[in-house]
Structure formats: structure tokens, C-alpha cells
Design a protein around this motif. Structure first.
Motif, PDB file in Angstrom:
ATOM      1  N   LYS A 124       0.841  -1.196   0.000  1.00 21.89           N
ATOM      2  CA  LYS A 124       0.000   0.000   0.000  1.00 21.89           C
ATOM      3  C   LYS A 124       0.875   1.245   0.000  1.00 21.89           C
ATOM      4  O   LYS A 124       1.901   1.295   0.682  1.00 21.89           O
ATOM      5  CB  LYS A 124      -0.925   0.011   1.222  1.00 21.89           C
ATOM      6  CG  LYS A 124      -2.063  -0.984   1.132  1.00 21.89           C
ATOM      7  CD  LYS A 124      -3.055  -0.786   2.254  1.00 21.89           C
ATOM      8  CE  LYS A 124      -4.261  -1.717   2.088  1.00 21.89           C
ATOM      9  NZ  LYS A 124      -5.271  -1.514   3.160  1.00 21.89           N
ATOM     10  N   ALA A 125       0.420   2.239  -0.752  1.00 20.94           N
ATOM     11  CA  ALA A 125       1.177   3.494  -0.849  1.00 20.94           C
ATOM     12  C   ALA A 125       0.245   4.563  -1.407  1.00 20.94           C
ATOM     13  O   ALA A 125      -0.787   4.256  -2.018  1.00 20.94           O
ATOM     14  CB  ALA A 125       2.390   3.328  -1.761  1.00 20.94           C
ATOM     15  N   PRO A 126       0.541   5.830  -1.198  1.00 21.72           N
ATOM     16  CA  PRO A 126      -0.248   6.890  -1.838  1.00 21.72           C
ATOM     17  C   PRO A 126      -0.012   6.886  -3.350  1.00 21.72           C
ATOM     18  O   PRO A 126       1.081   6.545  -3.805  1.00 21.72           O
ATOM     19  CB  PRO A 126       0.289   8.170  -1.191  1.00 21.72           C
ATOM     20  CG  PRO A 126       1.652   7.812  -0.712  1.00 21.72           C
ATOM     21  CD  PRO A 126       1.608   6.372  -0.340  1.00 21.72           C
ATOM     22  N   LEU A 127      -1.038   7.258  -4.097  1.00 23.30           N
ATOM     23  CA  LEU A 127      -0.917   7.261  -5.558  1.00 23.30           C
ATOM     24  C   LEU A 127      -1.681   8.442  -6.130  1.00 23.30           C
ATOM     25  O   LEU A 127      -2.838   8.678  -5.767  1.00 23.30           O
ATOM     26  CB  LEU A 127      -1.457   5.953  -6.147  1.00 23.30           C
ATOM     27  CG  LEU A 127      -1.339   5.804  -7.671  1.00 23.30           C
ATOM     28  CD1 LEU A 127       0.130   5.752  -8.084  1.00 23.30           C
ATOM     29  CD2 LEU A 127      -2.068   4.556  -8.153  1.00 23.30           C
ATOM     30  N   THR A 128      -1.039   9.172  -7.009  1.00 22.98           N
ATOM     31  CA  THR A 128      -1.667  10.309  -7.698  1.00 22.98           C
ATOM     32  C   THR A 128      -1.659  10.052  -9.190  1.00 22.98           C
ATOM     33  O   THR A 128      -0.618   9.729  -9.766  1.00 22.98           O
ATOM     34  CB  THR A 128      -0.920  11.621  -7.398  1.00 22.98           C
ATOM     35  OG1 THR A 128      -0.982  11.896  -5.999  1.00 22.98           O
ATOM     36  CG2 THR A 128      -1.549  12.786  -8.162  1.00 22.98           C
TER      37      THR A 128
ATOM     38  N   VAL B  26      -4.196  17.000 -12.057  1.00 28.28           N
ATOM     39  CA  VAL B  26      -4.474  15.879 -11.165  1.00 28.28           C
ATOM     40  C   VAL B  26      -5.865  15.341 -11.477  1.00 28.28           C
ATOM     41  O   VAL B  26      -6.872  16.034 -11.315  1.00 28.28           O
ATOM     42  CB  VAL B  26      -4.382  16.308  -9.690  1.00 28.28           C
ATOM     43  CG1 VAL B  26      -4.753  15.152  -8.769  1.00 28.28           C
ATOM     44  CG2 VAL B  26      -2.980  16.806  -9.376  1.00 28.28           C
ATOM     45  N   THR B  27      -5.910  14.071 -11.929  1.00 25.54           N
ATOM     46  CA  THR B  27      -7.191  13.461 -12.293  1.00 25.54           C
ATOM     47  C   THR B  27      -7.657  12.429 -11.278  1.00 25.54           C
ATOM     48  O   THR B  27      -8.739  11.864 -11.425  1.00 25.54           O
ATOM     49  CB  THR B  27      -7.075  12.799 -13.675  1.00 25.54           C
ATOM     50  OG1 THR B  27      -6.031  11.803 -13.636  1.00 25.54           O
ATOM     51  CG2 THR B  27      -6.720  13.828 -14.740  1.00 25.54           C
ATOM     52  N   GLY B  28      -6.830  12.152 -10.274  1.00 22.59           N
ATOM     53  CA  GLY B  28      -7.232  11.221  -9.222  1.00 22.59           C
ATOM     54  C   GLY B  28      -6.135  11.096  -8.170  1.00 22.59           C
ATOM     55  O   GLY B  28      -4.952  11.226  -8.487  1.00 22.59           O
ATOM     56  N   HIS B  29      -6.525  10.834  -6.932  1.00 19.73           N
ATOM     57  CA  HIS B  29      -5.538  10.678  -5.852  1.00 19.73           C
ATOM     58  C   HIS B  29      -6.121   9.829  -4.737  1.00 19.73           C
ATOM     59  O   HIS B  29      -7.301   9.950  -4.384  1.00 19.73           O
ATOM     60  CB  HIS B  29      -5.126  12.038  -5.283  1.00 19.73           C
ATOM     61  CG  HIS B  29      -4.198  11.923  -4.109  1.00 19.73           C
ATOM     62  ND1 HIS B  29      -2.856  11.674  -4.255  1.00 19.73           N
ATOM     63  CD2 HIS B  29      -4.440  11.992  -2.768  1.00 19.73           C
ATOM     64  CE1 HIS B  29      -2.298  11.600  -3.050  1.00 19.73           C
ATOM     65  NE2 HIS B  29      -3.226  11.794  -2.132  1.00 19.73           N
ATOM     66  N   LYS B  30      -5.263   8.946  -4.184  1.00 18.84           N
ATOM     67  CA  LYS B  30      -5.617   8.156  -3.004  1.00 18.84           C
ATOM     68  C   LYS B  30      -4.436   8.177  -2.048  1.00 18.84           C
ATOM     69  O   LYS B  30      -3.284   8.004  -2.459  1.00 18.84           O
ATOM     70  CB  LYS B  30      -5.977   6.722  -3.395  1.00 18.84           C
ATOM     71  CG  LYS B  30      -7.287   6.614  -4.160  1.00 18.84           C
ATOM     72  CD  LYS B  30      -7.679   5.169  -4.399  1.00 18.84           C
ATOM     73  CE  LYS B  30      -9.023   5.095  -5.129  1.00 18.84           C
ATOM     74  NZ  LYS B  30      -9.416   3.678  -5.390  1.00 18.84           N
ATOM     75  N   ASP B  31      -4.752   8.393  -0.781  1.00 20.61           N
ATOM     76  CA  ASP B  31      -3.694   8.458   0.226  1.00 20.61           C
ATOM     77  C   ASP B  31      -3.071   7.100   0.490  1.00 20.61           C
ATOM     78  O   ASP B  31      -1.891   6.999   0.840  1.00 20.61           O
ATOM     79  CB  ASP B  31      -4.236   9.043   1.530  1.00 20.61           C
ATOM     80  CG  ASP B  31      -4.625  10.509   1.381  1.00 20.61           C
ATOM     81  OD1 ASP B  31      -4.004  11.192   0.541  1.00 20.61           O
ATOM     82  OD2 ASP B  31      -5.533  10.955   2.098  1.00 20.61           O
ATOM     83  N   SER B  32      -3.849   6.035   0.313  1.00 17.31           N
ATOM     84  CA  SER B  32      -3.320   4.691   0.553  1.00 17.31           C
ATOM     85  C   SER B  32      -4.107   3.691  -0.273  1.00 17.31           C
ATOM     86  O   SER B  32      -5.343   3.595  -0.141  1.00 17.31           O
ATOM     87  CB  SER B  32      -3.405   4.329   2.049  1.00 17.31           C
ATOM     88  OG  SER B  32      -2.897   3.040   2.274  1.00 17.31           O
TER      89      SER B  32
END
Length: 412
Positions: free
Chosen positions: A35-39, A318-324
């Protein structure tokens, strides 16, 4: 005989070696699902564009007397930019002023003199008509009494008719001189025409002073004092001080990721360490068929001072982002563009295919929505392993000189 024995011995040794090595399987490189943040973002290259460029030129052929601004100057609406000289401008104003004075004098003459004179002429004509009518009546009576010949009565009647005609002419002349009459209106029209000619002459002279139609920045200065400015020649070019925008293009494959209102970050090539905010506000309705690209535009609400028209900038939307979230290096996913992307996992020393569902796509990484779990080890394609092969996980290699490392155990 000895040769045959040697061949048999070698064959047996080879078989023994193969059996000894087979359980080890194929050496493979793996990366661990974690698991990791992803942009997810789309990067485009474009240029700074101003809302409008205003070309300032002279509508007349004139000599440049003064240019009051230079490139880069900020100007306000109505600010004087240049002054020109035309020798006939003052002469035209003087001529038009003289024509106006003459027309006004004639109009005044019509009001003050023409109308009273016409009234007097009408009164005189009416008096003459009365006399002529009386003479005609007297001549008629004397002819009836036999004192005059018939011709004398005819002359008297003709004189009376002429007097009546003179009255009609004098009355028409008086009506023409009255307000609303033809002479009065003609005199007023000549005054208005002269005033229009004077206004035109002054407007022509005013065109010799060039002013800024709006606030902006001077981009180019194409004339100097002493130059002859011909009609239509651009002397100055101004960038409107309105909203700063960025015009860029992206590959059409990214169109599904973009939507108006998305936030972005811009970086000018000349100032790579000074990023600024932008917002996507326009997506072209059509794709360029030759390049396979789509035009996009951004607003820069608070443009930094260093931005210049036509400056090259890179914009990341930026079209999407998740912290984890579960992530893998993009190279570990097989057939990512197909309907069924998959990953080859190393499980208990065997390569096993597992279909996966993909989510966001970052730089070099993809999001895994399903099909594998955190901690699974995905085999990289470079190993050449196939589904069902026995595999042996190769130990991570030490970094090479210069910091280049073979991808192993991806943890970012």
C-alpha cells in the motif's frame, strides 16, 4: 568400446545434474504488492496566452512625433501612447470652422432678415392686388357705360390677375422663411452639415494622438520619432491585462481522464522551481486528426509576475488521488490495456497467473483494485517465466555505480 562408455557416462552425469537443478526452477525478479499513496495526473506542454492582443496603429498617414512607452510597460485605459503630426489637420479644422460660421450667419440672416422682408413683400403684394382689383372693377363699369373700349377692361383684369399671382408668390416666400419652412430648414441643414464637417476634422486630428483602449502590457514597439506612419501600419502591440491562460495539447488517449474544473499545477521552463496553480476550463470538442491530440486550456487566477505571453509551460492536471491503496509498478502488469489485465505471481515456488482489476495510473505505477492481495509477489516480465513454471526468487541486486538499481521489492 571405451568411447561408447564415455558417452554413456556423460549422459548419466547430465541427467543427474538436471535432476539436481530442476527443483530450483527459473530465477525471477519480483516486486511486492503493498500500500502506498498514488496520484494520477496528465501532463501537457503549452504556452501562456493572453485573452487578446491589441494592435495600435494610425488610421492616417502622419509623422511620428513621440512614442511614450516601451516594451514591458504597463498601460492604463486612455493613457497616451504616441503622438503624430499631420500638416493638413489644423487646416481642415480651420476650414470647417469658417464654413460653420458662414452657415450660422446665413441661418441668422434667414431668421432676422429674410422673414421680415418676406412679410413686407406679402403686404405690398396684397396692397397692389387691392388696387388692381379696384381698377379692374372701375374699368368694367366704364366699359359698360361706353366710356372705355373693351380692351381697357381686359388690361385691368390682367393686371389684377398678375397682382393676385404676386400675392401667392409672396405668401409662399413668407411660409418658406417661417420655422419649418423650406428656406428655414435648408439654412438649418447647412449649419448642421458645417458642424458635422468641423466635428469630422477634429476627430481626424484626435486620431493623431494614440491612446490605450484597455489596460495591458506593451509587447512590441515598431516605430520611433521621425518615422512616417502610414494608414494601417502597426506601431505598438499590447497584451490585454485580462485573465492569463494556458493553451496546451494532450494525446487523445488521455481525454477520458480530463474534465473541466480540474485543478492543475503549472511550471514555466524558465522558472522550474516556481510552480503556480491553474484550472482546466476548456476541452476542444474535436480531435486533431493529423496529430491525434486534443486542445485544452487552463485559467491562471493568480499569475506570477514572471509569466510572459508565449512562454512555454508544463501543466500537470491531477485526475485522481488516493492516500493509501494497493500499487504495483506498471511493468509488472501484463496486457494492461486489454479487457483482462493480469499479473504473474510467485506462489510456493510456482508461477501463477492472476487476473486483476486496475484503478488509477500514476507515473510508473498502477492501482490494483482486485485479484491480488497486499504482500503478494509479482514476477517481472523480463524473467520470461510462464504460468505453471517452477520459479526461484532472485535475491535483490546491490545498486550499481551511480545509483541505478534493478527494480526489486517495489516499496514506494
Amino acid at each position: 568400446m571405451k568411447g561408447g562408455t564415455l558417452i554413456v557416462a556423460l549422459a548419466v552425469a547430465g541427467a543427474v545434474a538436471a535432476v539436481a537443478l530442476w527443483p530450483k526452477g527459473r530465477d525471477v525478479d519480483v516486486v511486492t504488492v503493498n500500500k502506498a499513496p498514488l496520484t494520477q495526473s496528465v501532463v501537457a506542454t503549452g504556452r501562456i496566452a493572453t485573452p487578446a492582443r491589441i494592435a495600435i496603429g494610425s488610421p492616417l498617414t502622419a509623422t511620428v512625433l513621440e512614442i511614450t512607452v516601451r516594451e514591458g510597460d504597463l498601460v492604463a485605459p486612455g493613457q497616451v501612447l504616441a503622438r503624430l503630426r499631420s500638416d493638413d489637420a489644423a487646416a481642415l479644422i480651420a476650414q470647417a470652422a469658417a464654413a460653420l460660421a458662414e452657415a450660422e450667419a446665413r441661418f441668422e440672416q434667414t431668421v432676422q432678415v429674410g422673414r421680415p422682408v418676406a412679410a413686407q413683400q406679402l403686404a405690398q403684394a396684397e396692397a397692389n392686388l387691392k388696387v388692381a382689383q379696384a381698377e379692374a372693377e372701375r374699368a368694367r363699369q366704364l366699359v359698360a357705360q361706353g366710356f372705355y373700349a373693351r380692351s381697357k377692361a381686359d388690361d385691368a383684369l390682367r393686371n389684377a390677375a398678375n397682382a393676385a399671382s404676386a400675392v401667392d408668390t409672396a405668401r409662399a416666400q413668407l411660409l418658406a422663411q417661417a420655422p419649418g419652412g423650406t428656406e428655414h430648414n435648408a439654412a438649418r441643414a447647412r449649419v448642421e452639415q458645417a458642424r458635422a464637417q468641423l466635428a469630422n476634422a477634429k476627430a481626424r486630428a484626435a486620431q493623431l494622438t494614440l491612446t490605450a483602449p484597455a489596460a495591458g502590457t506593451v509587447l512590441t514597439r515598431k516605430a520611433e520619432p521621425g518615422d512616417v506612419a502610414s494608414a494601417g501600419k502597426v506601431l505598438l502591440e499590447i497584451a490585454d491585462a485580462g485573465e492569463t491562460r494556458i493553451h496546451a495539447t494532450v494525446d487523445e488517449k488521455n481525454l477520458r481522464l480530463l474534465a473541466t474544473g480540474q485543478k492543475a499545477r503549472g511550471v514555466a521552463d524558465a522558472f522550474p522551481n516556481q510552480a503556480f496553480d491553474a484550472e482546466l476550463y476548456y476541452l476542444a470538442p474535436a480531435v486533431d486528426p493529423l496529430r491525434g491530440t486534443v486542445e485544452i486550456r487552463f485559467r491562471v487566477a493568480r499569475p506570477p509576475a514572471f509569466l510572459r505571453p508565449d512562454m512555454t509551460v508544463s501543466v500537470e492536471t491531477v485526475t485522481g488521488h488516493k492516500d493509501s491503496t494497493l500499487v504495483l509498478p506498471a511493468e509488472a502488469v501484463r496486457e494492461p490495456a486489454s479487457a483482462k489485465p493480469w499479473v504473474l505471481l510467485a506462489r510456493d515456488g510456482i508461477a501463477r497467473r492472476s487476473d486483476v482489476s486496475l484503478g488509477l495510473t500514476g507515473i510508473g505505477r498502477v492501482e490494483i483494485l482486485g485479484g491480488i492481495a497486499e504482500g503478494d509477489q509479482a514476477i517481472l516480465p523480463a524473467a520470461g517465466a510462464l504460468d505453471g513454471d517452477k520459479v526461484r526468487i532472485r535475491e535483490p541486486r546491490k545498486p550499481k555505480v551511480g545509483g541505478v538499481q534493478v527494480p526489486q521489492g517495489f516499496t514506494k
